[in-house]
Design an enzyme around this catalytic site. Structure first.
Site, PDB file in Angstrom:
ATOM      1  N   GLY A  24     -24.250  -2.247 -83.661  1.00  0.00           N
ATOM      2  CA  GLY A  24     -25.572  -1.925 -83.970  1.00  0.00           C
ATOM      3  C   GLY A  24     -26.382  -2.916 -83.911  1.00  0.00           C
ATOM      4  N   SER A  58     -28.299  -3.805 -81.558  1.00  0.00           N
ATOM      5  CA  SER A  58     -29.455  -3.792 -80.952  1.00  0.00           C
ATOM      6  C   SER A  58     -30.831  -3.299 -81.675  1.00  0.00           C
ATOM      7  CB  SER A  58     -28.900  -2.693 -79.519  1.00  0.00           C
ATOM      8  OG  SER A  58     -29.113  -1.174 -80.129  1.00  0.00           O
ATOM      9  N   ARG A  79     -24.811   1.583 -78.007  1.00  0.00           N
ATOM     10  CA  ARG A  79     -24.392   2.487 -76.928  1.00  0.00           C
ATOM     11  C   ARG A  79     -25.530   2.384 -75.697  1.00  0.00           C
ATOM     12  NH1 ARG A  79     -24.650   7.511 -80.488  1.00  0.00           N
ATOM     13  NH2 ARG A  79     -26.308   6.171 -81.368  1.00  0.00           N
ATOM     14  N   LYS A 110     -32.004  -0.658 -74.653  1.00  0.00           N
ATOM     15  CA  LYS A 110     -32.095  -1.136 -75.995  1.00  0.00           C
ATOM     16  C   LYS A 110     -31.533  -2.427 -76.245  1.00  0.00           C
ATOM     17  CE  LYS A 110     -31.266   1.433 -79.369  1.00  0.00           C
ATOM     18  NZ  LYS A 110     -31.278   2.592 -80.467  1.00  0.00           N
ATOM     19  N   ASP A 140     -19.399   3.253 -77.464  1.00  0.00           N
ATOM     20  CA  ASP A 140     -19.682   4.042 -78.762  1.00  0.00           C
ATOM     21  C   ASP A 140     -18.552   3.635 -79.639  1.00  0.00           C
ATOM     22  OD1 ASP A 140     -19.444   5.906 -80.755  1.00  0.00           O
ATOM     23  OD2 ASP A 140     -20.327   7.471 -79.385  1.00  0.00           O
ATOM     24  N   SER A 150     -22.812  -1.091 -95.928  1.00  0.00           N
ATOM     25  CA  SER A 150     -22.822   0.337 -96.680  1.00  0.00           C
ATOM     26  C   SER A 150     -24.388   0.760 -97.032  1.00  0.00           C
ATOM     27  CB  SER A 150     -21.931  -0.021 -97.932  1.00  0.00           C
ATOM     28  OG  SER A 150     -22.031   1.508 -98.544  1.00  0.00           O
ATOM     29  N   TYR A 188     -24.096  11.575 -95.996  1.00  0.00           N
ATOM     30  CA  TYR A 188     -24.133  10.262 -95.863  1.00  0.00           C
ATOM     31  C   TYR A 188     -23.391   9.428 -96.978  1.00  0.00           C
ATOM     32  CZ  TYR A 188     -26.736   5.928 -95.161  1.00  0.00           C
ATOM     33  OH  TYR A 188     -27.366   4.432 -94.795  1.00  0.00           O
ATOM     34  N   LYS A 197     -20.626   6.497 -96.718  1.00  0.00           N
ATOM     35  CA  LYS A 197     -20.841   4.791 -97.177  1.00  0.00           C
ATOM     36  C   LYS A 197     -19.968   4.620 -98.768  1.00  0.00           C
ATOM     37  CE  LYS A 197     -23.971   3.564 -94.191  1.00  0.00           C
ATOM     38  NZ  LYS A 197     -23.726   2.614 -93.227  1.00  0.00           N
TER      39      LYS A 197
HETATM   40  N1  LIG Z   1     -32.573   1.239 -92.869  1.00  0.00           N
HETATM   41  C1  LIG Z   1     -32.202   1.477 -94.178  1.00  0.00           C
HETATM   42  O1  LIG Z   1     -33.150   1.744 -94.804  1.00  0.00           O
HETATM   43  C2  LIG Z   1     -30.838   1.135 -94.535  1.00  0.00           C
HETATM   44  C3  LIG Z   1     -29.805   1.270 -93.348  1.00  0.00           C
HETATM   45  N2  LIG Z   1     -28.410   1.022 -93.811  1.00  0.00           N
HETATM   46  C4  LIG Z   1     -27.618   1.076 -92.971  1.00  0.00           C
HETATM   47  O2  LIG Z   1     -27.638   0.028 -92.028  1.00  0.00           O
HETATM   48  C5  LIG Z   1     -27.066   0.358 -90.938  1.00  0.00           C
HETATM   49  C6  LIG Z   1     -28.296  -0.201 -89.737  1.00  0.00           C
HETATM   50  O3  LIG Z   1     -29.416   0.678 -89.925  1.00  0.00           O
HETATM   51  P1  LIG Z   1     -30.700   0.555 -89.233  1.00  0.00           P
HETATM   52  O4  LIG Z   1     -30.897  -0.770 -88.970  1.00  0.00           O
HETATM   53  O5  LIG Z   1     -31.823   1.258 -89.944  1.00  0.00           O
HETATM   54  O6  LIG Z   1     -30.497   1.732 -88.023  1.00  0.00           O
HETATM   55  P2  LIG Z   1     -31.049   1.562 -86.619  1.00  0.00           P
HETATM   56  O7  LIG Z   1     -31.110   3.089 -86.223  1.00  0.00           O
HETATM   57  O8  LIG Z   1     -32.395   0.899 -86.334  1.00  0.00           O
HETATM   58  O9  LIG Z   1     -29.847   1.054 -85.613  1.00  0.00           O
HETATM   59  C7  LIG Z   1     -28.557   1.371 -85.558  1.00  0.00           C
HETATM   60  C8  LIG Z   1     -27.840   0.809 -84.463  1.00  0.00           C
HETATM   61  O10 LIG Z   1     -26.478   1.237 -84.491  1.00  0.00           O
HETATM   62  C9  LIG Z   1     -26.355   1.455 -83.076  1.00  0.00           C
HETATM   63  N3  LIG Z   1     -25.279   3.040 -83.062  1.00  0.00           N
HETATM   64  C10 LIG Z   1     -25.530   3.706 -83.733  1.00  0.00           C
HETATM   65  N4  LIG Z   1     -24.605   4.535 -83.497  1.00  0.00           N
HETATM   66  C11 LIG Z   1     -23.453   3.846 -82.645  1.00  0.00           C
HETATM   67  C12 LIG Z   1     -22.459   4.132 -82.170  1.00  0.00           C
HETATM   68  N5  LIG Z   1     -21.919   5.601 -82.371  1.00  0.00           N
HETATM   69  N6  LIG Z   1     -21.787   3.352 -81.357  1.00  0.00           N
HETATM   70  C13 LIG Z   1     -22.170   2.341 -81.183  1.00  0.00           C
HETATM   71  N7  LIG Z   1     -23.489   1.838 -81.910  1.00  0.00           N
HETATM   72  C14 LIG Z   1     -24.233   2.586 -82.475  1.00  0.00           C
HETATM   73  C15 LIG Z   1     -27.756   1.706 -82.449  1.00  0.00           C
HETATM   74  O11 LIG Z   1     -27.693   1.584 -81.012  1.00  0.00           O
HETATM   75  P3  LIG Z   1     -27.282   2.745 -80.025  1.00  0.00           P
HETATM   76  O12 LIG Z   1     -28.166   4.159 -80.587  1.00  0.00           O
HETATM   77  O13 LIG Z   1     -27.969   2.442 -78.915  1.00  0.00           O
HETATM   78  O14 LIG Z   1     -25.825   2.963 -80.056  1.00  0.00           O
HETATM   79  C16 LIG Z   1     -28.573   0.568 -83.226  1.00  0.00           C
HETATM   80  O15 LIG Z   1     -28.105  -0.486 -82.551  1.00  0.00           O
HETATM   81  C17 LIG Z   1     -26.810   1.765 -90.789  1.00  0.00           C
HETATM   82  O16 LIG Z   1     -25.240   1.664 -91.057  1.00  0.00           O
HETATM   83  C18 LIG Z   1     -27.238   2.298 -91.964  1.00  0.00           C
HETATM   84  O17 LIG Z   1     -26.815   3.268 -92.308  1.00  0.00           O
HETATM   85  C19 LIG Z   1     -28.089   1.180 -95.022  1.00  0.00           C
HETATM   86  C20 LIG Z   1     -29.321   0.982 -96.324  1.00  0.00           C
HETATM   87  C21 LIG Z   1     -30.576   1.362 -95.911  1.00  0.00           C
HETATM   88  C1  LIG Z   2     -28.845   0.442-113.916  1.00  0.00           C
HETATM   89  C2  LIG Z   2     -29.081   1.531-113.203  1.00  0.00           C
HETATM   90  C3  LIG Z   2     -29.936   1.222-112.011  1.00  0.00           C
HETATM   91  C4  LIG Z   2     -29.973   2.598-111.009  1.00  0.00           C
HETATM   92  C5  LIG Z   2     -30.645   2.247-109.791  1.00  0.00           C
HETATM   93  C6  LIG Z   2     -31.038   3.597-108.922  1.00  0.00           C
HETATM   94  C7  LIG Z   2     -31.822   3.142-107.814  1.00  0.00           C
HETATM   95  C8  LIG Z   2     -31.527   4.057-106.878  1.00  0.00           C
HETATM   96  C9  LIG Z   2     -32.090   3.638-105.468  1.00  0.00           C
HETATM   97  C10 LIG Z   2     -31.352   4.565-104.338  1.00  0.00           C
HETATM   98  C11 LIG Z   2     -31.893   4.163-102.884  1.00  0.00           C
HETATM   99  C12 LIG Z   2     -30.919   4.916-101.792  1.00  0.00           C
HETATM  100  C13 LIG Z   2     -31.140   4.051-100.911  1.00  0.00           C
HETATM  101  C14 LIG Z   2     -30.561   4.488 -99.527  1.00  0.00           C
HETATM  102  C15 LIG Z   2     -30.542   3.788 -98.426  1.00  0.00           C
HETATM  103  C16 LIG Z   2     -30.384   4.563 -97.221  1.00  0.00           C
HETATM  104  O1  LIG Z   2     -29.049   4.287 -96.748  1.00  0.00           O
HETATM  105  C17 LIG Z   2     -31.198   5.242 -96.399  1.00  0.00           C
HETATM  106  N1  LIG Z   2     -32.301   4.458 -95.807  1.00  0.00           N
HETATM  107  C18 LIG Z   2     -30.484   5.934 -95.430  1.00  0.00           C
HETATM  108  O2  LIG Z   2     -31.620   6.759 -94.597  1.00  0.00           O
END
Ligand SMILES: NC(=O)C1=CN([C@@H]2O[C@H](COP(=O)(O)OP(=O)(O)OC[C@H]3O[C@@H](n4cnc5c(N)ncnc54)[C@H](OP(=O)(O)O)[C@@H]3O)[C@@H](O)[C@H]2O)C=CC1
Ligand SMILES: CCCCCCCCCCCCCCCC(=O)[C@@H](N)CO
Length: 279
Positions: A14, A16, A39, A43, A68, A147, A161, A165
């Site tokens: 991920g 990229s 993938r 990108k 993938d 996660s 989701y 996680k």
């Molecule tokens: N942004 C947020 O608010 C939060 C994100 N996260 C987690 O952080 C991680 C990254 O999130 P974020 O930066 O927002 O995501 P992006 O969508 O910006 O990036 C996702 C990356 O993963 C790659 N990817 C997705 N599916 C596959 C696959 N099957 N095989 C290989 N590569 C893959 C994508 O490239 P391509 O599509 O080209 O394969 C891309 O590089 C995720 O696991 C997300 O759940 C956790 C908490 C909060």
């Molecule tokens: C003492 C107790 C403290 C409790 C604090 C509760 C705070 C809750 C915040 C939850 C935010 C969830 C983020 C999900 C991020 C994510 O993975 C998504 N961006 C994916 O789309």
């Protein structure tokens, strides 16, 4: 124990986009050699260019691999082998490939549950499985799992989701117990709901913690949901012991307010549906 990044080979799935790309940039800035796995090739190349702007010496390399990570273990194993042939054994693997789909339980297709489990969970298992043997043999390595705060508590709309996680944490705890004697360390990152480059700070794993969270919510959540997670320092353990009761008390207020938000939205929706019917 922090991993020395200068000259290290860091694989970021991920890498990229988003958080993964930021992590790659931070590692590159500290002198690491990077393999980006995702993938989409365009990108990947775009990200490679962006990362290369931050080089600190002329030996550094950014390698791109299009695969993938959630489909076929043998394919993932092969590309990891290719990367190791070019840049040497993997010192750190960051499992950041993932995606989120939200929606009410009954509105989500069952295929969404399968897809998120394969990308977010199996997509972290496969690359980790492909690097672990060499890491154990070399007595060097760190595996980072990305996660989410939604992997520490279940929230409305995140049935598919959150489960994927939460699964990562179970994997990480069990794996840490197995590989600790081989000097291989695991980090689980629990990012909050933001996508600022500030994540990079957090995810650089420079502190070498098992639990990695951001912000005061993140701190409280990690302490509250520590369960049987390993501790990195005596201070961390003592803080968990002392704050548990207080944080549980605060959590009860959060839960009360979440419940009332959900109830209020349900009532509002029903009201507007009834109004539509009578209109
Ligand atoms: N942004 C947020 O608010 C939060 C994100 N996260 C987690 O952080 C991680 C990254 O999130 P974020 O930066 O927002 O995501 P992006 O969508 O910006 O990036 C996702 C990356 O993963 C790659 N990817 C997705 N599916 C596959 C696959 N099957 N095989 C290989 N590569 C893959 C994508 O490239 P391509 O599509 O080209 O394969 C891309 O590089 C995720 O696991 C997300 O759940 C956790 C908490 C909060
Ligand atoms: C003492 C107790 C403290 C409790 C604090 C509760 C705070 C809750 C915040 C939850 C935010 C969830 C983020 C999900 C991020 C994510 O993975 C998504 N961006 C994916 O789309």
């Amino acid at each position: 124990k922090p991993l020395a990044l200068p000259g290290a080979h860091v694989v970021v799935t991920g890498g990229s986009s988003g958080i993964g790309k930021c992590i790659a940039i931070e590692c590159y800035k500290q002198g690491a050699f990077i393999t980006l796995v995702a993938r989409n090739e365009d990108k990947l190349l775009q990200a490679k260019k962006e990362i290369e702007m931050h080089s600190i010496n002329d030996k550094q390399v950014v390698l791109c691999i299009s695969v993938d990570v959630s489909q076929d273990y043998n394919q993932v194993e092969n590309v990891i082998k290719q990367a190791q042939e070019k840049l040497g054994p993997v010192d750190m693997l960051v499992n950041c490939a993932g995606m989120a789909v939200s929606g009410k339980f009954e509105d989500l297709e069952v295929s969404t549950f399968e897809r998120l489990m394969s990308i977010n969970y199996l997509g972290s298992v496969y690359p980790s499985r492909a690097v672990i043997t060499t890491m154990k043999e070399r007595r060097v390595g760190r595996i980072v799992f990305v996660s989410s705060q939604a992997g520490q508590l279940g929230l409305f709309g995140f049935t598919a989701y959150s489960a994927s996680k939460f699964a990562i944490r179970g994997l990480a705890e069990a794996l840490q117990m197995e590989v600790k004697p081989y000097n291989v360390y695991i980090t689980v990152a629990y990012p909050p709901d933001t996508d600022t480059p500030g994540f990079a700070e957090e995810n650089r794993t420079k502190q070498g913690n098992f639990n990695s969270s951001l912000g005061s919510d993140g701190y409280m959540l990690s302490a509250l949901t520590c369960g049987m997670a390993p501790v990195t320092s005596i201070t961390e353990g003592l803080q968990q012991v002392v704050t548990m009761g207080l944080f549980r008390t605060i959590a009860l207020f959060y839960l009360g307010s979440f419940d009332s938000i959900v109830r209020r939205c349900m009532m509002q929706r029903e009201k507007s549906e009834n109004a539509d019917k009578t209109a």
